[in-house]
Design a protein around this motif. Structure first.
Motif, PDB file in Angstrom:
ATOM      1  N   THR A 141     -24.580   6.485  -3.512  1.00 51.29           N
ATOM      2  CA  THR A 141     -24.055   5.904  -2.284  1.00 51.29           C
ATOM      3  C   THR A 141     -24.420   6.820  -1.120  1.00 51.29           C
ATOM      4  O   THR A 141     -24.298   8.039  -1.216  1.00 51.29           O
ATOM      5  CB  THR A 141     -22.522   5.747  -2.346  1.00 51.29           C
ATOM      6  N   GLY A 191     -25.610   6.067   5.316  1.00 52.16           N
ATOM      7  CA  GLY A 191     -26.143   5.027   6.189  1.00 52.16           C
ATOM      8  C   GLY A 191     -26.727   5.551   7.479  1.00 52.16           C
ATOM      9  O   GLY A 191     -26.802   4.834   8.475  1.00 52.16           O
ATOM     10  N   LYS A 216     -24.217   0.743   2.268  1.00 54.81           N
ATOM     11  CA  LYS A 216     -23.312  -0.375   2.011  1.00 54.81           C
ATOM     12  C   LYS A 216     -23.374  -0.721   0.528  1.00 54.81           C
ATOM     13  O   LYS A 216     -24.450  -0.712  -0.078  1.00 54.81           O
ATOM     14  CB  LYS A 216     -23.707  -1.600   2.839  1.00 54.81           C
ATOM     15  N   GLU A 253     -23.207  -3.518  -0.767  1.00 54.03           N
ATOM     16  CA  GLU A 253     -24.058  -4.704  -0.943  1.00 54.03           C
ATOM     17  C   GLU A 253     -25.522  -4.321  -1.124  1.00 54.03           C
ATOM     18  O   GLU A 253     -26.258  -5.008  -1.855  1.00 54.03           O
ATOM     19  CB  GLU A 253     -23.911  -5.637   0.261  1.00 54.03           C
ATOM     20  N   GLU A 254     -25.959  -3.260  -0.475  1.00 56.71           N
ATOM     21  CA  GLU A 254     -27.351  -2.836  -0.605  1.00 56.71           C
ATOM     22  C   GLU A 254     -27.641  -2.290  -1.996  1.00 56.71           C
ATOM     23  O   GLU A 254     -28.717  -2.548  -2.572  1.00 56.71           O
ATOM     24  CB  GLU A 254     -27.669  -1.788   0.462  1.00 56.71           C
ATOM     25  N   ALA A 312     -19.898   6.650   5.665  1.00 54.44           N
ATOM     26  CA  ALA A 312     -20.415   5.282   5.780  1.00 54.44           C
ATOM     27  C   ALA A 312     -19.360   4.298   6.268  1.00 54.44           C
ATOM     28  O   ALA A 312     -19.694   3.164   6.631  1.00 54.44           O
ATOM     29  CB  ALA A 312     -20.966   4.814   4.436  1.00 54.44           C
ATOM     30  N   TYR A 334     -16.153   3.816   4.502  1.00 51.80           N
ATOM     31  CA  TYR A 334     -15.209   3.410   3.461  1.00 51.80           C
ATOM     32  C   TYR A 334     -14.053   4.410   3.441  1.00 51.80           C
ATOM     33  O   TYR A 334     -14.249   5.590   3.142  1.00 51.80           O
ATOM     34  CB  TYR A 334     -15.907   3.359   2.103  1.00 51.80           C
ATOM     35  N   LYS A 348     -13.166  -3.051  -3.667  1.00 55.53           N
ATOM     36  CA  LYS A 348     -14.379  -3.605  -3.041  1.00 55.53           C
ATOM     37  C   LYS A 348     -15.610  -3.247  -3.862  1.00 55.53           C
ATOM     38  O   LYS A 348     -16.504  -4.088  -4.074  1.00 55.53           O
ATOM     39  CB  LYS A 348     -14.518  -3.084  -1.614  1.00 55.53           C
ATOM     40  N   HIS A 366     -21.629   8.066   9.938  1.00 58.40           N
ATOM     41  CA  HIS A 366     -23.009   7.952   9.440  1.00 58.40           C
ATOM     42  C   HIS A 366     -23.795   9.258   9.640  1.00 58.40           C
ATOM     43  O   HIS A 366     -24.966   9.235  10.025  1.00 58.40           O
ATOM     44  CB  HIS A 366     -23.743   6.779  10.099  1.00 58.40           C
TER      45      HIS A 366
END
Length: 276
Positions: free
Chosen positions: A143, A146, A154, A156-157, A183, A185, A197, A222
């Protein structure tokens, strides 16, 4: 029992790194497969590997984690950089067969202006070329914070990469506490929500290791600036919750804090004292 260790230098060989882990109270560790800024890997001696395996077996080590060099960018806009990265990945995964049933972690990469979709496709293509059905290593996507054009900031990525990998039983995620915090979270005030999540988007069964790092910066910045445990914006109370969380407590925890070996020994002792 807490599976805790830190990043150690492999320069003196595998047996030496195993002994060093024991000296600082660790029962796992992380090492770079080669110079973190790139270059060739050291020659592997079977007797040296066997000595490490014996240390690990006799002292109840959890899985250890090999880290790819930072220069390995599978989704660079430059073809020569992608080729270098793919060759490094292939070589590393073959070399990992000397230490079967362990973990190999890498930063997904920076798309350098191509866009997330194109970068994701390039990462998937490289993984599918380098991974092989009979391999005994689980490859972990880390992880990320970003920053810039990084992919992996993310959930999702990361999920999109995993969806495209053919050998899905050999792919997972390493959660970096500094990175996910930077990022956006909120693992400080809503650890359960973040993990829920993660489970919904990726699946907690894919979470195989945790990088334990405090952050020098604020939530969602970030930036990716690691800090010593309890000395940053995440704070000691959050780390108590993290290492004792039912979904995390049995995973290997690896420190990447700005420390020398003595500092790592102190942090390992501190974290062990926090186990409930």
């Amino acid at each position: 029992m807490l599976n805790i260790g830190c990043h150690l230098a492999i320069s003196n060989g595998f047996e030496a790194i195993g002994k060093q882990a024991l000296e600082i109270g660790a029962n796992t560790f992380q090492f770079f497969t080669r110079n973190p800024r790139g270059g060739s890997a050291r020659k592997i001696e079977q007797t040296d590997v066997d000595a490490l395996k014996l240390i690990m077996r006799e002292n109840g080590f959890s899985q250890i984690l090999a880290h790819a060099p930072y220069t390995m960018n599978l989704c660079s806009a430059k073809p020569e950089t992608r080729e270098f990265a793919l060759n490094t990945l292939k070589d590393d995964l073959q070399r990992m067969e000397y230490l079967p049933d362990n973990l190999y972690n890498f930063h997904p990469g920076s798309h350098t202006g191509q866009g997330v979709e194109n970068g994701t496709e390039q990462i998937i293509s490289a993984l599918n070329e380098a991974m092989f059905p009979e391999m005994h290593t689980t490859v972990l996507l880390e992880t990320m914070a970003g920053k810039g054009t990084e992919i992996g900031g993310k959930f999702e990525e990361l999920s999109a990469i995993i969806d495209g990998v053919e050998n899905k039983d050999k792919i997972g995620v390493c959660l970096d506490t500094c990175h996910v915090f930077d990022a956006g979270y909120d693992i400080v005030n809503d650890l359960d929500g973040v993990l829920e999540k993660f489970d919904r988007i990726i699946g907690l069964d894919r979470l195989k290791a945790v990088h334990l790092n405090d952050s020098m910066n604020y939530l969602g910045c970030h930036k990716d600036r690691h800090q010593k445990i309890g000395e940053g914006a995440i704070g000691i109370d959050a780390f108590i919750r993290i290492i004792n969380h039912p979904a995390l407590k049995n995973l290997p925890f690896l420190l990447e804090t700005p420390n020398e070996i003595e500092g790592y020994a102190c942090e390992i002792s501190l974290l062990k004292s926090m186990v409930e």
